[in-house]
Scaffold this active site. Structure first.
Site, PDB file in Angstrom:
ATOM      1  N   CYS A  38      41.791  33.156  30.094  1.00 18.53           N
ATOM      2  CA  CYS A  38      41.142  33.234  28.779  1.00 18.53           C
ATOM      3  C   CYS A  38      39.731  32.674  28.865  1.00 18.53           C
ATOM      4  CB  CYS A  38      41.978  32.461  27.760  1.00 18.53           C
ATOM      5  SG  CYS A  38      41.267  32.436  26.102  1.00 18.53           S
ATOM      6  N   SER A  40      38.327  30.864  26.824  1.00 26.15           N
ATOM      7  CA  SER A  40      38.332  29.460  26.403  1.00 26.15           C
ATOM      8  C   SER A  40      38.457  28.534  27.612  1.00 26.15           C
ATOM      9  CB  SER A  40      39.480  29.203  25.428  1.00 26.15           C
ATOM     10  OG  SER A  40      39.360  30.020  24.282  1.00 26.15           O
ATOM     11  N   HIS A  43      35.095  28.043  29.242  1.00 24.59           N
ATOM     12  CA  HIS A  43      34.212  27.068  28.585  1.00 24.59           C
ATOM     13  C   HIS A  43      34.423  25.667  29.167  1.00 24.59           C
ATOM     14  CE1 HIS A  43      32.478  29.711  25.655  1.00 24.59           C
ATOM     15  NE2 HIS A  43      33.658  30.036  25.118  1.00 24.59           N
ATOM     16  N   HIS A  59      46.350  28.098  29.237  1.00 22.99           N
ATOM     17  CA  HIS A  59      47.066  27.886  27.979  1.00 22.99           C
ATOM     18  C   HIS A  59      47.721  29.161  27.436  1.00 22.99           C
ATOM     19  CE1 HIS A  59      42.976  29.186  26.882  1.00 22.99           C
ATOM     20  NE2 HIS A  59      43.568  29.785  25.865  1.00 22.99           N
ATOM     21  N   CYS A 164      47.806  33.521  23.362  1.00 22.98           N
ATOM     22  CA  CYS A 164      46.477  33.155  22.859  1.00 22.98           C
ATOM     23  C   CYS A 164      45.730  34.373  22.344  1.00 22.98           C
ATOM     24  CB  CYS A 164      45.659  32.453  23.936  1.00 22.98           C
ATOM     25  SG  CYS A 164      43.997  32.001  23.369  1.00 22.98           S
TER      26      CYS A 164
END
Length: 363
Positions: A38, A40, A43, A59, A164
């Site tokens: 992902c 995310s 990041h 996640h 997610c």
């Protein structure tokens, strides 16, 4: 177990062997079957969002329950489960008013002085758990309120992306925006979250679905998933094109990539009374705004963390949508890779040409 560890921001993840603790009260030990890559995670890997290091990211996962601790009532050994980072306490104001994604009491860290969940097999030093999950590993130890049992017939490599990308995108459509049949929707950014948003808008019966992305490959995927029109998000007149296609703008503009320019495009694409919803992780110093005239026109701007999901209810429903042929997860998944291919997978993500890469663990 093998795990991918982030030692320092900006460096490739390192594959190492870790020991994982036994489940305590309300905890669930899961053998990871698959985990999506992902943006995310990227990041944190690149250091734009802070986190204590070293840590195991990841996640967006699915697996099989290996063991449960005392007090666990929601899942049992052998259950197929999907994990979700929006763990919830079940008791706070947000939880009891149905806004579980906003709960801050679902943090599953052990109390002060207790042994860490993850330690290096070589020297016993602690490794941090990230976002309550740490799914780039062969096993996960999570709170029971960070996972939900699903239909055992569901393929786990596809179930992983529900954790997610699909929960966020579909949740935005069904929960945050409450799209009704016939309304117009623009989706800015067609990665995993954006493609799931397009697909969910189709399921919701949106009258027109406009997908905006700079990559032609992703625009084609969006059309396959239900977009009625596509726009190059980097075109100077992208907003004008959307306004012309819809004769004045869309009811819902959903930003699904986390770029400041994407948020601006979402706001500019709205009709009078329309709502812009920001899903992407914007730079921490960036602000998205509505001009005064837009406010006077009844336009609205909102965030929707993880699609404002109620995942114990939403995830099994999304699984059912897939099993019934309504939700197209196969198109969202671009490739399946081993854990050792994780850094190459993130490099492909940076290039932006394809959708989701999913790590598949040997079962």
């Amino acid at each position: 177990m093998k795990a991918a560890i982030l030692e320092k921001p900006g460096q490739p993840l390192e594959i190492d062997r870790l020991a994982i603790a036994k489940p305590g009260p309300h905890e669930v030990l899961i053998r990871t079957a698959a985990c999506g890559l992902c943006h995310s995670d990227l990041h944190f890997i690149e250091g734009t969002y802070p986190h204590p290091l070293p840590a195991v990211p990841g996640h967006e996962a699915a697996g099989i329950v290996e063991a449960v601790g005392s007090e666990v009532r929601t899942v049992k050994k052998g259950d197929a489960v999907v994990t979700c980072l929006s763990a919830f306490c079940g008791h706070c104001e947000f939880c009891v008013t149905g806004r579980m994604a906003l709960c801050l009491g679902g943090d599953t860290r052990r109390g002060a002085g207790e042994a860490p969940r993850l330690t290096r097999a070589s020297d016993g030093s602690a490794v941090n758990q990230m976002l309550n999950l740490s799914a780039f590993a062969e096993m996960m130890l999570v709170h029971e309120h960070a996972c939900v049992a699903i239909n055992p017939d569901m393929p786990l490599d596809r179930a992983a992306v529900i954790g997610c990308a699909v929960t966020t995108g579909a949740g935005a459509v069904f929960n945050a925006c409450k799209v009704t049949p016939g309304e117009t929707v623009a989706v800015v950014g067609c990665g995993g979250v954006g493609l799931a948003t397009v697909n969910a808008a189709k399921i919701a019966g949106a009258g027109r679905i406009i997908a905006a992305d700079p990559m032609p490959e992703k625009r084609e995927l969006a059309k396959k998933l239900g977009a009625t029109d596509v726009v190059d998000a980097m075109a100077p007149d992208a907003a004008k094109q959307i306004l012309e296609l819809t004769r004045g703008g869309v009811d819902h503009a959903i930003e699904a990539v986390g770029r400041p320019a994407s948020g601006e495009l979402a706001v500019k694409s709205l009709r009078r009374g329309g709502t812009a919803t920001i899903l992407g992780m914007m730079p921490l110093n960036h602000a998205v705004a509505l001009p005064a005239m837009d406010l006077l026109s009844g336009k609205k701007l909102q965030g929707a963390i993880m699609g404002m999901n109620r995942f114990p209810v939403d995830l099994p429903r999304l699984v059912d949508f897939y099993m019934r042929g309504l939700l197209d997860l196969d198109t969202i998944i671009a490739e399946r890779i081993p854990l050792e291919g994780i850094n190459e997978g993130f490099e492909k993500m940076k290039q932006g040409h394809s959708a989701r890469s999913v790590i598949v663990f040997d079962q």
